[in-house]
Design a protein around this motif. Sequence first.
Motif, PDB file in Angstrom:
ATOM      1  N   MET A  99       0.811  -1.054   0.045  1.00 17.82           N
ATOM      2  CA  MET A  99      -0.118  -0.001   0.027  1.00 17.82           C
ATOM      3  C   MET A  99       0.793   1.287   0.084  1.00 17.82           C
ATOM      4  O   MET A  99       2.136   1.280   0.313  1.00 17.82           O
ATOM      5  CB  MET A  99      -0.883  -0.238   1.227  1.00 17.82           C
ATOM      6  N   SER A 100       0.152   2.292  -0.205  1.00 17.54           N
ATOM      7  CA  SER A 100       0.872   3.421  -0.363  1.00 17.54           C
ATOM      8  C   SER A 100      -0.116   4.851   0.303  1.00 17.54           C
ATOM      9  O   SER A 100      -1.123   4.557  -0.262  1.00 17.54           O
ATOM     10  CB  SER A 100       1.580   3.886  -1.599  1.00 17.54           C
ATOM     11  N   THR A 101       0.801   5.681   0.636  1.00 17.45           N
ATOM     12  CA  THR A 101      -0.180   7.103   1.231  1.00 17.45           C
ATOM     13  C   THR A 101       0.691   8.010   1.194  1.00 17.45           C
ATOM     14  O   THR A 101       1.903   8.025   1.253  1.00 17.45           O
ATOM     15  CB  THR A 101      -0.747   6.653   2.554  1.00 17.45           C
ATOM     16  N   GLN A 102      -0.020   9.353   1.388  1.00 17.24           N
ATOM     17  CA  GLN A 102       0.857  10.685   1.488  1.00 17.24           C
ATOM     18  C   GLN A 102       0.839  11.057   2.642  1.00 17.24           C
ATOM     19  O   GLN A 102      -0.585  11.179   3.608  1.00 17.24           O
ATOM     20  CB  GLN A 102       0.021  11.457   0.619  1.00 17.24           C
ATOM     21  N   VAL A 103       1.849  11.441   3.203  1.00 15.56           N
ATOM     22  CA  VAL A 103       1.851  11.883   4.668  1.00 15.56           C
ATOM     23  C   VAL A 103       2.233  13.394   4.743  1.00 15.56           C
ATOM     24  O   VAL A 103       3.347  13.656   4.019  1.00 15.56           O
ATOM     25  CB  VAL A 103       2.821  10.905   5.766  1.00 15.56           C
ATOM     26  N   THR A 104       1.690  14.199   5.342  1.00 14.38           N
ATOM     27  CA  THR A 104       1.938  15.645   5.454  1.00 14.38           C
ATOM     28  C   THR A 104       2.879  15.781   6.783  1.00 14.38           C
ATOM     29  O   THR A 104       1.964  15.693   7.726  1.00 14.38           O
ATOM     30  CB  THR A 104       0.619  16.500   5.093  1.00 14.38           C
ATOM     31  N   LEU A 105       4.022  15.871   6.642  1.00 13.57           N
ATOM     32  CA  LEU A 105       4.675  16.274   7.844  1.00 13.57           C
ATOM     33  C   LEU A 105       4.280  17.360   8.579  1.00 13.57           C
ATOM     34  O   LEU A 105       3.843  18.426   8.073  1.00 13.57           O
ATOM     35  CB  LEU A 105       6.413  15.982   7.804  1.00 13.57           C
ATOM     36  N   ALA A 106       4.230  17.377   9.879  1.00 12.13           N
ATOM     37  CA  ALA A 106       3.698  18.700  10.765  1.00 12.13           C
ATOM     38  C   ALA A 106       4.726  19.183  11.568  1.00 12.13           C
ATOM     39  O   ALA A 106       5.855  18.563  11.688  1.00 12.13           O
ATOM     40  CB  ALA A 106       2.519  18.212  11.618  1.00 12.13           C
ATOM     41  N   SER A 107       4.511  20.231  11.884  1.00  7.87           N
ATOM     42  CA  SER A 107       5.653  20.721  13.173  1.00  7.87           C
ATOM     43  C   SER A 107       5.338  20.138  14.545  1.00  7.87           C
ATOM     44  O   SER A 107       4.368  19.616  14.934  1.00  7.87           O
ATOM     45  CB  SER A 107       5.162  22.366  13.525  1.00  7.87           C
ATOM     46  N   PRO A 108       6.489  19.684  14.966  1.00  8.31           N
ATOM     47  CA  PRO A 108       6.575  18.840  16.140  1.00  8.31           C
ATOM     48  C   PRO A 108       5.723  19.561  17.509  1.00  8.31           C
ATOM     49  O   PRO A 108       6.076  20.683  17.719  1.00  8.31           O
ATOM     50  CB  PRO A 108       7.850  18.460  16.327  1.00  8.31           C
ATOM     51  N   PRO A 109       5.221  18.841  18.071  1.00  3.01           N
ATOM     52  CA  PRO A 109       4.739  19.133  19.360  1.00  3.01           C
ATOM     53  C   PRO A 109       5.892  19.317  20.521  1.00  3.01           C
ATOM     54  O   PRO A 109       6.903  18.818  20.431  1.00  3.01           O
ATOM     55  CB  PRO A 109       3.699  18.150  19.870  1.00  3.01           C
ATOM     56  N   GLU A 110       5.641  20.658  21.157  1.00  2.61           N
ATOM     57  CA  GLU A 110       6.739  20.627  22.252  1.00  2.61           C
ATOM     58  C   GLU A 110       6.219  20.061  23.610  1.00  2.61           C
ATOM     59  O   GLU A 110       5.597  20.394  24.357  1.00  2.61           O
ATOM     60  CB  GLU A 110       6.907  22.201  22.607  1.00  2.61           C
ATOM     61  N   ASN A 111       6.636  18.671  23.464  1.00  2.07           N
ATOM     62  CA  ASN A 111       6.157  17.793  24.697  1.00  2.07           C
ATOM     63  C   ASN A 111       7.445  17.229  25.380  1.00  2.07           C
ATOM     64  O   ASN A 111       7.214  16.261  26.103  1.00  2.07           O
ATOM     65  CB  ASN A 111       5.157  16.973  24.248  1.00  2.07           C
ATOM     66  N   ILE A 112       8.464  17.681  25.051  1.00  2.00           N
ATOM     67  CA  ILE A 112      10.062  17.134  25.718  1.00  2.00           C
ATOM     68  C   ILE A 112      10.315  18.142  26.819  1.00  2.00           C
ATOM     69  O   ILE A 112      10.509  19.153  26.562  1.00  2.00           O
ATOM     70  CB  ILE A 112      10.870  16.914  24.583  1.00  2.00           C
ATOM     71  N   CYS A 113      10.429  17.788  27.953  1.00  2.00           N
ATOM     72  CA  CYS A 113      10.575  18.749  29.171  1.00  2.00           C
ATOM     73  C   CYS A 113      11.969  18.634  29.560  1.00  2.00           C
ATOM     74  O   CYS A 113      12.758  17.581  29.711  1.00  2.00           O
ATOM     75  CB  CYS A 113       9.615  18.183  30.322  1.00  2.00           C
ATOM     76  N   TYR A 114      12.457  19.812  29.946  1.00  2.00           N
ATOM     77  CA  TYR A 114      13.786  19.755  30.639  1.00  2.00           C
ATOM     78  C   TYR A 114      13.567  20.931  31.904  1.00  2.00           C
ATOM     79  O   TYR A 114      12.857  21.795  31.651  1.00  2.00           O
ATOM     80  CB  TYR A 114      15.021  20.081  29.596  1.00  2.00           C
ATOM     81  N   LEU A 115      14.457  20.716  32.817  1.00  2.00           N
ATOM     82  CA  LEU A 115      14.307  21.549  33.978  1.00  2.00           C
ATOM     83  C   LEU A 115      15.556  22.250  34.311  1.00  2.00           C
ATOM     84  O   LEU A 115      16.742  21.424  34.331  1.00  2.00           O
ATOM     85  CB  LEU A 115      13.627  20.627  35.239  1.00  2.00           C
ATOM     86  N   GLU A 116      15.689  23.516  34.364  1.00  2.00           N
ATOM     87  CA  GLU A 116      16.743  24.352  34.605  1.00  2.00           C
ATOM     88  C   GLU A 116      16.830  24.958  36.034  1.00  2.00           C
ATOM     89  O   GLU A 116      15.681  25.543  36.331  1.00  2.00           O
ATOM     90  CB  GLU A 116      17.002  25.107  33.573  1.00  2.00           C
TER      91      GLU A 116
END
Length: 599
Positions: A567-584
């Motif tokens: 099978m084959s399909t078209q994927v439209t890449l999106a802006s990545p969600p900001e869900n990676i956390c870092y603490l400073e």
Amino acid sequence: MPAPSIHYTVKAINPNAHLWQVDLLIQHPNPNGQVLKLPTWIPGSYMIRDFAKNIVTVTAQSASGSSVPVKKQNKSTWICSICNEPLKIQYTVYAWDLSVRSAHLDQTHGYFNGTSLFLEVVDQANQPCLITLEKPEGDTYQNWRVATTLKEHQTPRFEFGDYLADNYDDLIDHPVEMGDLTLASFEACGVPHDVVLSGRHDADMERLCRDLKTICEYHIQFFGEPAPVSRYLFMTLVVGEGYGGLEHRSSTSLVCSRDDLPHKNDGDKITDGYKTYLGLCSHEYFHTWNVKRIKPARFFPYELQEESHTQLLWVFEGFTSYFDDLSLFSSGLISAEEYLGLLGKTISMVLQGSGRLKQSVAESSFDTWTKFYKQDENALNAIVSYYTKGSLVALALDLKIRIESAFTKDLSYVMRYLWANYGLKQRGVEENEMPTIITASTGVDLDDFLFNLVYGTEDPPLAELFETFGVHYGLRAASSSTDLGGKKGEDPALPYFGIRHKNSALGLEITVVKENSPAQQAGLSSGDQLIALDHLKVDSSSFDKRLLKYESGKQITATYFRRDELMSTQVTLASPPENICYLEISDQEKLKKWLTSGQ
Ligand code: ZN
């Protein structure tokens, strides 16, 4: 003391076939026919496992040698025909589950939980029992020893021989490991602790004992001396790749990866793997109080034939998960920066799943039997973990209590209150009792705050809470498929495709499709074999590199097999969600209101 009227003899009769044999002698069987049963689950691991499925044969005879018919009543229960003299049951148990939850036996070692091996003599569960552990015959087993916290009965520690249990509940809460074991010991607050490793390893035992002693002493002093145990045993099975642990009243069974153990060449460094292992040890040790003695009222007593629902696992696993890593910092083993790194990873883990917006930690606790413990490809989109989210609930509570009490109280006050008023008194925590307990122990009324955290699905207000404590809560996009977070990171963000994957013979197998992601919108599903992106072959290891060549918004062709159909399909890449956390750390002075080493 008269000899117990129930006697189990455990023999590793055929390690190559993974078979234990148990001889059970009952002096006073029920005159109407003795019923025997096996638990369907093991406390601490909330899933019906039907351990009885591994019982291969069961026979019975009277003391004088006549055969007694045994009949199955249901999946986990047997009834023996009437026998008016001592009754001898003999049964074999297949043991080939290399986990901490059931039993395992081969020529390298033997391990079992009582829930897998010991049939309960119904109506005599309160009776003490004698357990004889027999050494397997043959040269292969010459160096085998035994590790368990069952009470020795005229048997030297770590040797085969006789052991005692007060009752059935006690009998099934002391797992047994046997093999050519590595043994080491230390004392924590005057209590002897043993460390037993099984499996091939090259661990620095001295270092391990030193660090475990630090953790154990910290926890004992956290709850207040004396320790609730007169001895404690850490049992670890060392394997190439593995991770897991199960708490018991005076011991814990662990599985770890060989590389996670400390090595003589490490110097003073705590590797990420060793941090993981120490965190696991800390977690299970904390359970000695929280869940083994402070328990939900629903677990007094355990109902082991069927599911036992409680909404409170966010307290028993979540709070434990908060204090496990925090205590590595508080006891001085890791720095504040390292601790915040671990915490950032936990927060990132929670933020990855949209299931957190649908299921509360109370619901996650209640449904653990069919959801958390039976996770499928949609789990990330449908459920939340009462471990990770529960630890964030604990964190939010800890910070909120500090603020509301003008920095005079914190979550440790709640734990010590639970210990004094529930654990020590053997009184169970009722399902809706936590708000009252928090107010009673800290003087702070957090009913509404707690209600939202526990029964709601909003994210805990961590960014806001952290401000008071000089910690900056940062969010960014993932830079790779394996980005765990915890660090700010300089790498470019990965355009958003929205899957988890693993290598497969064809290329890349999709294991998870994130809700509302480009992959889902394009019709990709778990199990699909992605073989090409824009007509060029792709696999799990080259996937990120390929994505990084595109911009968000770009449409690409994904070619894949679903079952045997191309099978084959078209994927439209999106802006990545900001869900990676870092603490400073933004303010060292403010941080001291929360993180103080050597507390
Ligand atoms: Zn746990």
